[in-house]
Design a protein around this motif. Structure first.
Motif, short mmCIF file in Angstrom:
data_model
loop_
_atom_site.label_atom_id
_atom_site.label_comp_id
_atom_site.label_asym_id
_atom_site.label_seq_id
_atom_site.Cartn_x
_atom_site.Cartn_y
_atom_site.Cartn_z
N HIS A 228 118.27 -30.48 12.15
CA HIS A 228 117.09 -30.15 12.94
C HIS A 228 116.52 -31.43 13.54
O HIS A 228 116.45 -32.46 12.87
N HIS B 210 104.92 -29.53 7.06
CA HIS B 210 106.15 -29.02 7.67
C HIS B 210 105.82 -27.72 8.40
O HIS B 210 104.76 -27.13 8.19
N TRP C 127 108.17 -25.02 8.72
CA TRP C 127 109.02 -23.90 8.33
C TRP C 127 108.20 -22.79 7.67
O TRP C 127 107.51 -23.01 6.67
#
Length: 147
Positions: free
Chosen positions: A92, A106, A108
């Motif tokens: 990524h 983050h 995600w």
């Protein structure tokens, strides 16, 4: 023939190919978010690549990182190879800003993906393809790109 994970194929758009990796744009307009996927079957970890492929992966990742950082005026660039949900090796490259939705955490799973509009997708693909045109051996134009 190289086989791409169905999850990566579903969730991303092909930008083009470097000598080793496919370059794909994740279909989430909240972040300029790209992945490099070495076109090698059965590889889940960087150390599983032969030495020349590891060197090529690092060269492609550094080129992409510098290009994205400069092109998008990033505050930070997150580069990661997690593989917890999709075991196929992929790196990524996520452009981050101190003003983005998740900063400094983050991103995600924090928010559902927001797909690109056709207009915004065309703009980001044109921008990245033009910046990397000398380095991509094949552009994502619908041709058979699998070596």
């Amino acid at each position: 023939m190289f086989e791409l994970s169905p999850v990566l194929e579903r969730d991303s758009i092909l930008v083009g190919c470097f000598p080793l990796c496919q370059l794909r744009l994740m279909n989430d307009a909240q972040f300029p978010w790209f992945v490099l996927i070495p076109q090698r079957n059965g590889v889940t970890e960087i150390y599983q690549l032969v030495e020349t492929d590891r060197q090529q992966l690092m060269a492609e990742s550094c080129l992409l990182s510098e290009t994205l950082h400069d092109a998008f005026s990033a505050d930070k660039l997150n580069v990661a190879a997690l593989g917890n949900q999709v075991p196929q090796l992929h790196l990524h490259h996520i452009v981050r800003y101190t003003t983005d939705l998740c900063w400094p955490e983050h991103m995600w799973g924090k928010f559902p993906a927001v797909a690109y509009t056709e207009e915004n997708l065309a703009k980001i693909l044109q921008k990245v393809k033009s910046l990397l045109s000398d380095d991509l051996v094949s552009l994502g134009d619908g041709a058979d790109l699998y070596y």
